[in-house]
Enzyme design. Sequence first.
Site, PDB file in Angstrom:
ATOM      1  N   ASP A  67       0.814  -1.214   0.000  1.00 22.64           N
ATOM      2  CA  ASP A  67       0.000   0.000   0.000  1.00 22.64           C
ATOM      3  C   ASP A  67       0.851   1.269   0.000  1.00 22.64           C
ATOM      4  O   ASP A  67       2.060   1.218   0.209  1.00 22.64           O
ATOM      5  CB  ASP A  67      -0.969  -0.008   1.192  1.00 22.64           C
ATOM      6  CG  ASP A  67      -0.299  -0.465   2.493  1.00 22.64           C
ATOM      7  OD1 ASP A  67       0.942  -0.442   2.567  1.00 22.64           O
ATOM      8  OD2 ASP A  67      -1.021  -0.839   3.430  1.00 22.64           O
ATOM      9  N   ASN A 136      -7.748  -3.073  14.043  1.00 24.19           N
ATOM     10  CA  ASN A 136      -9.138  -3.361  13.668  1.00 24.19           C
ATOM     11  C   ASN A 136      -9.233  -4.533  12.692  1.00 24.19           C
ATOM     12  O   ASN A 136     -10.284  -4.779  12.108  1.00 24.19           O
ATOM     13  CB  ASN A 136      -9.810  -2.116  13.073  1.00 24.19           C
ATOM     14  CG  ASN A 136      -9.151  -1.658  11.771  1.00 24.19           C
ATOM     15  OD1 ASN A 136      -8.249  -2.306  11.267  1.00 24.19           O
ATOM     16  ND2 ASN A 136      -9.611  -0.539  11.239  1.00 24.19           N
ATOM     17  N   HIS A 138      -7.363  -4.911   9.914  1.00 20.81           N
ATOM     18  CA  HIS A 138      -7.047  -4.664   8.501  1.00 20.81           C
ATOM     19  C   HIS A 138      -5.736  -5.326   8.103  1.00 20.81           C
ATOM     20  O   HIS A 138      -4.839  -5.506   8.920  1.00 20.81           O
ATOM     21  CB  HIS A 138      -7.083  -3.165   8.156  1.00 20.81           C
ATOM     22  CG  HIS A 138      -5.959  -2.327   8.681  1.00 20.81           C
ATOM     23  ND1 HIS A 138      -6.161  -1.131   9.328  1.00 20.81           N
ATOM     24  CD2 HIS A 138      -4.618  -2.480   8.615  1.00 20.81           C
ATOM     25  CE1 HIS A 138      -4.999  -0.595   9.638  1.00 20.81           C
ATOM     26  NE2 HIS A 138      -4.036  -1.390   9.223  1.00 20.81           N
ATOM     27  N   GLU A 143      -9.770  -2.008   5.122  1.00 22.47           N
ATOM     28  CA  GLU A 143     -10.472  -1.733   6.368  1.00 22.47           C
ATOM     29  C   GLU A 143     -11.703  -2.639   6.525  1.00 22.47           C
ATOM     30  O   GLU A 143     -12.156  -3.244   5.546  1.00 22.47           O
ATOM     31  CB  GLU A 143     -10.916  -0.261   6.381  1.00 22.47           C
ATOM     32  CG  GLU A 143      -9.758   0.736   6.282  1.00 22.47           C
ATOM     33  CD  GLU A 143      -9.005   0.918   7.609  1.00 22.47           C
ATOM     34  OE1 GLU A 143      -8.954  -0.032   8.413  1.00 22.47           O
ATOM     35  OE2 GLU A 143      -8.470   2.010   7.825  1.00 22.47           O
TER      36      GLU A 143
HETATM   37  N1  LIG Z   1      -0.973  -0.099   6.213  1.00 20.23           N
HETATM   38  C1  LIG Z   1      -0.290  -0.611   7.344  1.00 20.23           C
HETATM   39  C2  LIG Z   1      -0.362  -2.103   7.331  1.00 20.23           C
HETATM   40  O1  LIG Z   1       0.280  -2.603   6.181  1.00 20.23           O
HETATM   41  C3  LIG Z   1       0.275  -2.598   8.609  1.00 20.23           C
HETATM   42  O2  LIG Z   1       0.474  -3.980   8.561  1.00 20.23           O
HETATM   43  C4  LIG Z   1      -0.648  -2.288   9.760  1.00 20.23           C
HETATM   44  C5  LIG Z   1      -0.050  -2.559  11.117  1.00 20.23           C
HETATM   45  O3  LIG Z   1       0.929  -1.614  11.427  1.00 20.23           O
HETATM   46  P1  LIG Z   1       1.987  -1.810  12.585  1.00 20.23           P
HETATM   47  O4  LIG Z   1       2.937  -2.851  12.114  1.00 20.23           O
HETATM   48  O5  LIG Z   1       2.657  -0.456  12.704  1.00 20.23           O
HETATM   49  O6  LIG Z   1       1.249  -2.209  13.798  1.00 20.23           O
HETATM   50  O7  LIG Z   1      -1.170  -1.001   9.666  1.00 20.23           O
HETATM   51  C6  LIG Z   1      -0.701  -0.046   8.732  1.00 20.23           C
HETATM   52  O8  LIG Z   1      -1.709   0.876   8.703  1.00 20.23           O
END
Ligand SMILES: N[C@@H]1[C@@H](O)[C@H](O)[C@@H](COP(=O)(O)O)O[C@@H]1O
Length: 245
Positions: A67, A136, A138, A143
Amino acid sequence: MELVRVQSYEEMCNLAAERIIRLVKETESPVLGLATGATPTGVYQKLVSDHRQNGTSYRHVTTFNLDEYIGLGPEDATSYYFYMMKHLFRHIDIPVGQTHIPDGLAKNPEEECVRYERKIEEHGGIDLQILGIGRNGHIGFNEPGTPFSSKTHVVKLTESTREANRPFFDGKDQVPTHAITMGLSTIMKSKEIVLLANGKMKAPVLRRLFTMDEPSPELPASILKQHPNVTIIADEEALSPGNRG
Ligand SMILES: N[C@@H]1[C@@H](O)[C@H](O)[C@@H](COP(=O)(O)O)O[C@@H]1O
């Protein structure tokens, strides 16, 4: 889904890095799916150390990131492009032209999504996709409520996701409102998937994931239950039932 329980963040990163390195060494033209966020930075550190110490080469590797924020470009320190250069690409011998991240500055984001999806297909799909998980549920930026059939698309970020990503920015108003993300069906086409989760903040969502009977778009990561080759590597904190995040 196979669950691998580890003691520490370090151990989680070692295991994930070993899988990536094995694929890179054993495959002629491996295609890696990469994630950003706080979770995988330690994995990238391991890949960089291994590259320096053992000379593992990435000249034959192609990568696709999950992303990118809309409105942020390569020069923005908070873009995922910048993140990938900083944590991985700059330190290994992968040709930059073989790395792919959705273009957050594309004039027409919808067209960019179609181009990105097609590009992944042209490369024969992803061999190994690394995933983190949002609080959440995702994956990528898919989402809750995202259809399981979704391809790469533009998404409006939820307030909870913008809040969770605020530490990377100068304030919540700096966190973009939209992003481009691989869709859930794009992710599901990967031959192998490794999802990483560490720390007590992830305990509630993992609990929901493991206790859910039927996959539901309300918890996007639950689609992974329908994939034949998924490994979840999680540490004690993320698997502790007492942790409420
Ligand atoms: N877009 C990214 C995801 O690709 C990531 O896996 C997730 C968890 O993030 P983190 O590893 O900082 O907990 O949320 C973000 O928003």
